[in-house]
Design a protein around this motif. Structure first.
Motif, PDB file in Angstrom:
ATOM      1  N   ARG A 168     -12.952  47.957  -4.921  1.00 24.38           N
ATOM      2  CA  ARG A 168     -12.115  49.125  -5.211  1.00 24.38           C
ATOM      3  C   ARG A 168     -11.828  49.880  -3.927  1.00 24.38           C
ATOM      4  O   ARG A 168     -12.712  50.077  -3.097  1.00 24.38           O
ATOM      5  CB  ARG A 168     -12.813  50.052  -6.202  1.00 24.38           C
ATOM      6  N   VAL A 169     -10.578  50.339  -3.781  1.00 27.27           N
ATOM      7  CA  VAL A 169     -10.163  51.150  -2.642  1.00 27.27           C
ATOM      8  C   VAL A 169      -9.313  52.313  -3.151  1.00 27.27           C
ATOM      9  O   VAL A 169      -8.813  52.288  -4.276  1.00 27.27           O
ATOM     10  CB  VAL A 169      -9.340  50.328  -1.612  1.00 27.27           C
ATOM     11  N   ILE A 170      -9.185  53.318  -2.321  1.00 23.65           N
ATOM     12  CA  ILE A 170      -8.267  54.424  -2.618  1.00 23.65           C
ATOM     13  C   ILE A 170      -7.168  54.327  -1.570  1.00 23.65           C
ATOM     14  O   ILE A 170      -7.322  54.781  -0.436  1.00 23.65           O
ATOM     15  CB  ILE A 170      -8.987  55.784  -2.585  1.00 23.65           C
ATOM     16  N   THR A 201      -6.014  54.183 -14.066  1.00 15.67           N
ATOM     17  CA  THR A 201      -5.617  53.045 -13.237  1.00 15.67           C
ATOM     18  C   THR A 201      -6.319  53.159 -11.887  1.00 15.67           C
ATOM     19  O   THR A 201      -6.279  54.212 -11.257  1.00 15.67           O
ATOM     20  CB  THR A 201      -4.093  53.033 -13.034  1.00 15.67           C
ATOM     21  N   TYR A 202      -6.941  52.072 -11.448  1.00 18.17           N
ATOM     22  CA  TYR A 202      -7.653  52.048 -10.169  1.00 18.17           C
ATOM     23  C   TYR A 202      -7.037  50.976  -9.275  1.00 18.17           C
ATOM     24  O   TYR A 202      -6.485  49.993  -9.750  1.00 18.17           O
ATOM     25  CB  TYR A 202      -9.148  51.751 -10.393  1.00 18.17           C
ATOM     26  N   GLU A 203      -7.167  51.182  -7.958  1.00 19.70           N
ATOM     27  CA  GLU A 203      -6.633  50.236  -6.978  1.00 19.70           C
ATOM     28  C   GLU A 203      -7.766  49.382  -6.423  1.00 19.70           C
ATOM     29  O   GLU A 203      -8.859  49.883  -6.138  1.00 19.70           O
ATOM     30  CB  GLU A 203      -5.958  50.995  -5.839  1.00 19.70           C
ATOM     31  N   TYR A 204      -7.483  48.110  -6.285  1.00 16.36           N
ATOM     32  CA  TYR A 204      -8.444  47.153  -5.735  1.00 16.36           C
ATOM     33  C   TYR A 204      -7.781  46.385  -4.598  1.00 16.36           C
ATOM     34  O   TYR A 204      -6.563  46.207  -4.581  1.00 16.36           O
ATOM     35  CB  TYR A 204      -8.929  46.190  -6.824  1.00 16.36           C
ATOM     36  N   ARG A 227     -15.178  51.686 -12.934  1.00 16.02           N
ATOM     37  CA  ARG A 227     -14.272  51.882 -11.799  1.00 16.02           C
ATOM     38  C   ARG A 227     -14.824  51.344 -10.485  1.00 16.02           C
ATOM     39  O   ARG A 227     -14.069  50.871  -9.651  1.00 16.02           O
ATOM     40  CB  ARG A 227     -13.913  53.359 -11.659  1.00 16.02           C
ATOM     41  N   ASP A 228     -16.126  51.457 -10.260  1.00 13.55           N
ATOM     42  CA  ASP A 228     -16.700  51.033  -8.979  1.00 13.55           C
ATOM     43  C   ASP A 228     -17.095  49.558  -8.954  1.00 13.55           C
ATOM     44  O   ASP A 228     -17.380  49.018  -7.892  1.00 13.55           O
ATOM     45  CB  ASP A 228     -17.903  51.905  -8.631  1.00 13.55           C
ATOM     46  N   ALA A 229     -17.131  48.924 -10.105  1.00 16.97           N
ATOM     47  CA  ALA A 229     -17.499  47.505 -10.156  1.00 16.97           C
ATOM     48  C   ALA A 229     -16.355  46.669  -9.597  1.00 16.97           C
ATOM     49  O   ALA A 229     -15.189  47.046  -9.667  1.00 16.97           O
ATOM     50  CB  ALA A 229     -17.786  47.103 -11.597  1.00 16.97           C
TER      51      ALA A 229
END
Length: 112
Positions: free
Chosen positions: A38-40, A3-6, A23-25
Motif C-alpha cells: 500500500r502507498v499514498i 479505495t486504497y492505492e497499491y 488497508r495495510d495488508a
C-alpha cells in the motif's frame, strides 16, 4: 467502501476497494498477480456538495450544538413591515378610550 492505492513493482500504481481493516495488508496486482504494498500516491478524493447543501448542514450542526442566543433573535421577532419595531407608520391605532384599532390589518388579528 474506501479505495486504497497499491504499488506493484512491475506494473505500477492501482486502486482497490477494501474494508478499512485490510488497508495495510498486501494486495495482489490485478495485472500480474504479484504482491503489492500500500502507498499514498495522491490526495484523497473527497465527495463535494453544493454550497447550499453545505450551508444547510452547517446550520443544522450549529443548531444542534450551539443554538443562537436570545440577542441573535432580535431580527426575527416580528415579520417584515410589522410596524411595531421598525421605522415607519404604526399598524396599531389607539382610540381616545385606549382601545386598539388596526386599520390596515384584519379585524380578527391579535396584536403582539
Amino acid at each position: 467502501m474506501p479505495t486504497y492505492e497499491y504499488l506493484c513493482d512491475t506494473c505500477g500504481i492501482f486502486d482497490v476497494q477494501r474494508p478499512s481493516g485490510q488497508r495495510d495488508a498486501g494486495c495482489s496486482c490485478p495485472m500480474c498477480s504479484r504482491q503489492a504494498r500500500r502507498v499514498i500516491a495522491s490526495a484523497p478524493a473527497l465527495a463535494t456538495m453544493s454550497g447550499n447543501s453545505r450551508t444547510a448542514h452547517a446550520t443544522n450542526e450549529r443548531a444542534a450544538h450551539s443554538p443562537m442566543s436570545s440577542g441573535e433573535y432580535r431580527a426575527y421577532r416580528h415579520p417584515p413591515g410589522c410596524g411595531c419595531c421598525g421605522s415607519g407608520s404604526k399598524a396599531t391605532v389607539r382610540a381616545a378610550d385606549g382601545s386598539k384599532g388596526f386599520p390596515t390589518k384584519r379585524p380578527w388579528m391579535i396584536s403582539h
